[in-house]
Design a protein around this motif. Sequence first.
Motif, PDB file in Angstrom:
ATOM      1  N   PRO A 157      33.013  43.987  41.270  1.00  0.00           N
ATOM      2  CA  PRO A 157      34.524  43.901  41.783  1.00  0.00           C
ATOM      3  C   PRO A 157      34.575  44.453  43.128  1.00  0.00           C
ATOM      4  O   PRO A 157      33.623  45.131  43.617  1.00  0.00           O
ATOM      5  CB  PRO A 157      35.332  45.232  40.828  1.00  0.00           C
ATOM      6  CG  PRO A 157      34.009  46.236  40.537  1.00  0.00           C
ATOM      7  CD  PRO A 157      32.548  44.912  40.202  1.00  0.00           C
ATOM      8  N   ARG A 158      35.425  43.817  43.821  1.00  0.00           N
ATOM      9  CA  ARG A 158      35.828  44.434  45.141  1.00  0.00           C
ATOM     10  C   ARG A 158      36.675  45.553  45.116  1.00  0.00           C
ATOM     11  O   ARG A 158      37.885  45.608  44.231  1.00  0.00           O
ATOM     12  CB  ARG A 158      36.442  43.277  46.170  1.00  0.00           C
ATOM     13  CG  ARG A 158      35.462  42.593  46.772  1.00  0.00           C
ATOM     14  CD  ARG A 158      36.108  41.379  47.647  1.00  0.00           C
ATOM     15  NE  ARG A 158      36.609  40.458  46.501  1.00  0.00           N
ATOM     16  CZ  ARG A 158      37.983  39.818  46.738  1.00  0.00           C
ATOM     17  NH1 ARG A 158      38.659  40.223  47.680  1.00  0.00           N
ATOM     18  NH2 ARG A 158      38.478  39.042  45.854  1.00  0.00           N
ATOM     19  N   ARG A 159      36.504  46.566  45.901  1.00  0.00           N
ATOM     20  CA  ARG A 159      37.369  47.790  45.542  1.00  0.00           C
ATOM     21  C   ARG A 159      39.051  47.327  45.972  1.00  0.00           C
ATOM     22  O   ARG A 159      39.323  46.657  46.842  1.00  0.00           O
ATOM     23  CB  ARG A 159      36.968  48.758  46.855  1.00  0.00           C
ATOM     24  CG  ARG A 159      37.594  50.193  46.686  1.00  0.00           C
ATOM     25  CD  ARG A 159      36.927  50.844  47.925  1.00  0.00           C
ATOM     26  NE  ARG A 159      35.423  51.217  47.912  1.00  0.00           N
ATOM     27  CZ  ARG A 159      35.085  52.344  47.927  1.00  0.00           C
ATOM     28  NH1 ARG A 159      35.834  53.272  48.092  1.00  0.00           N
ATOM     29  NH2 ARG A 159      33.729  52.664  48.185  1.00  0.00           N
ATOM     30  N   VAL A 160      39.739  47.958  45.248  1.00  0.00           N
ATOM     31  CA  VAL A 160      41.352  47.413  45.587  1.00  0.00           C
ATOM     32  C   VAL A 160      41.478  48.159  46.918  1.00  0.00           C
ATOM     33  O   VAL A 160      41.469  49.386  47.199  1.00  0.00           O
ATOM     34  CB  VAL A 160      42.180  48.038  44.483  1.00  0.00           C
ATOM     35  CG1 VAL A 160      43.630  48.073  44.984  1.00  0.00           C
ATOM     36  CG2 VAL A 160      41.798  47.312  43.209  1.00  0.00           C
ATOM     37  N   PRO A 161      42.112  47.287  47.952  1.00  0.00           N
ATOM     38  CA  PRO A 161      42.646  48.031  49.102  1.00  0.00           C
ATOM     39  C   PRO A 161      43.787  49.010  49.006  1.00  0.00           C
ATOM     40  O   PRO A 161      44.479  48.743  47.915  1.00  0.00           O
ATOM     41  CB  PRO A 161      42.945  46.810  49.984  1.00  0.00           C
ATOM     42  CG  PRO A 161      43.148  45.720  48.936  1.00  0.00           C
ATOM     43  CD  PRO A 161      42.463  45.917  47.677  1.00  0.00           C
ATOM     44  N   PRO A 162      43.663  49.873  49.924  1.00  0.00           N
ATOM     45  CA  PRO A 162      44.852  50.720  49.743  1.00  0.00           C
ATOM     46  C   PRO A 162      46.201  50.275  50.073  1.00  0.00           C
ATOM     47  O   PRO A 162      46.491  49.975  51.302  1.00  0.00           O
ATOM     48  CB  PRO A 162      44.441  52.094  50.943  1.00  0.00           C
ATOM     49  CG  PRO A 162      43.567  51.202  51.744  1.00  0.00           C
ATOM     50  CD  PRO A 162      43.130  50.105  51.075  1.00  0.00           C
ATOM     51  N   LEU A 165      29.832  47.203  35.455  1.00  0.00           N
ATOM     52  CA  LEU A 165      29.232  46.482  34.561  1.00  0.00           C
ATOM     53  C   LEU A 165      30.232  45.448  34.125  1.00  0.00           C
ATOM     54  O   LEU A 165      29.867  44.593  33.480  1.00  0.00           O
ATOM     55  CB  LEU A 165      28.880  47.474  33.608  1.00  0.00           C
ATOM     56  CG  LEU A 165      27.576  48.265  33.902  1.00  0.00           C
ATOM     57  CD1 LEU A 165      27.115  49.156  32.802  1.00  0.00           C
ATOM     58  CD2 LEU A 165      26.290  47.457  33.996  1.00  0.00           C
ATOM     59  N   VAL A 166      31.711  45.952  33.627  1.00  0.00           N
ATOM     60  CA  VAL A 166      32.471  45.112  33.122  1.00  0.00           C
ATOM     61  C   VAL A 166      32.817  43.731  33.956  1.00  0.00           C
ATOM     62  O   VAL A 166      32.827  42.538  33.653  1.00  0.00           O
ATOM     63  CB  VAL A 166      33.748  45.783  32.777  1.00  0.00           C
ATOM     64  CG1 VAL A 166      34.879  44.871  32.366  1.00  0.00           C
ATOM     65  CG2 VAL A 166      33.505  47.032  32.014  1.00  0.00           C
ATOM     66  N   ALA A 167      33.130  43.999  35.331  1.00  0.00           N
ATOM     67  CA  ALA A 167      33.158  42.843  36.122  1.00  0.00           C
ATOM     68  C   ALA A 167      31.999  42.078  36.053  1.00  0.00           C
ATOM     69  O   ALA A 167      32.194  40.824  36.350  1.00  0.00           O
ATOM     70  CB  ALA A 167      33.479  42.928  37.628  1.00  0.00           C
ATOM     71  N   ARG A 168      30.824  42.379  36.092  1.00  0.00           N
ATOM     72  CA  ARG A 168      29.457  41.555  36.184  1.00  0.00           C
ATOM     73  C   ARG A 168      29.698  40.771  34.616  1.00  0.00           C
ATOM     74  O   ARG A 168      29.339  39.396  34.734  1.00  0.00           O
ATOM     75  CB  ARG A 168      28.307  42.357  36.105  1.00  0.00           C
ATOM     76  CG  ARG A 168      27.645  42.096  37.610  1.00  0.00           C
ATOM     77  CD  ARG A 168      26.264  43.070  37.463  1.00  0.00           C
ATOM     78  NE  ARG A 168      27.017  44.197  37.972  1.00  0.00           N
ATOM     79  CZ  ARG A 168      26.319  45.412  37.877  1.00  0.00           C
ATOM     80  NH1 ARG A 168      24.999  45.605  37.161  1.00  0.00           N
ATOM     81  NH2 ARG A 168      26.693  46.505  38.337  1.00  0.00           N
TER      82      ARG A 168
END
Length: 230
Positions: free
Chosen positions: A108-113, A75-78
């Motif tokens: 948001p895109r998931r932060v990559p590991p 929701l925040v990213a949107r």
Amino acid sequence: MGLPAAVRDRVAAVHRGSALPDRLRLYDGWAARYEQDVAALEYRAPHLAAASLAFAFPAPHAEARLLDVACGTGLVARELHRRGFRCLHGVDGSAPPLSRAGTGRGEPRRVPPVTPCVLAEHYDAVTLVGALGEGQVPSTVLPELLRVTRPGGFLCLTTRSNPSNLRYKAELEAALGQLERSGAWQKLLAQEVEYWERAVTEEESTQGNGYISGVVYIYQKCPVPHLEEG
Ligand SMILES: C[S@@+](CC[C@H](N)C(=O)[O-])C[C@H]1O[C@@H](n2cnc3c(N)ncnc32)[C@H](O)[C@@H]1O
């Protein structure tokens, strides 16, 4: 108009004191209904936080790298996307909400590991909205948020002022103040908001008006690297 009983029960369950793993399991199970439930709750934190950050953050916004911690369903990213931010990453301790994020525009895109050192001073802004509260993200996370923020970058945080969160809020504000006194960051905003979201019980209503109040904080990381004492 009252909240539907099922919504009240689901919200009350995650507000009730429980150990973090149990609470994250509740978020796992809530993911599919989260957005419709928080709409019924009149949950305004994502909108208020994004508006405050966009106001503080110098334009242009499109290239800025943002990390949304405890991003939930996005929701925040949107809200940030609506304000021109395009490079949005998210992390969350619960997988199901996160898997619902990142599937459409402005999510948001998931932060990559990646190894933590790669992320040092990587982000122009870090947000943590709706999760700095009793039994959720502890205030000891603040140095880590600062570490991944570039010098001169911004941090946007929120917490709530309902009676069962007041002890946590006092601890959080002590930690925020301590970091400011040590020269790590500077406070730009601490905005108290009366109608943050609807209360699910009479006791949790901050002013007895059926609503919980909350706070948006904006900090700017000091440009000079912060030296640890001792
Ligand atoms: C109320 S939701 C807020 C989600 C989103 N930021 C928003 O405003 O819609 C709280 C989120 O914080 C996450 N969370 C709570 N405690 C956490 C922790 N200690 N570590 C990682 N995520 C956590 C939950 O999984 C949940 O997605």
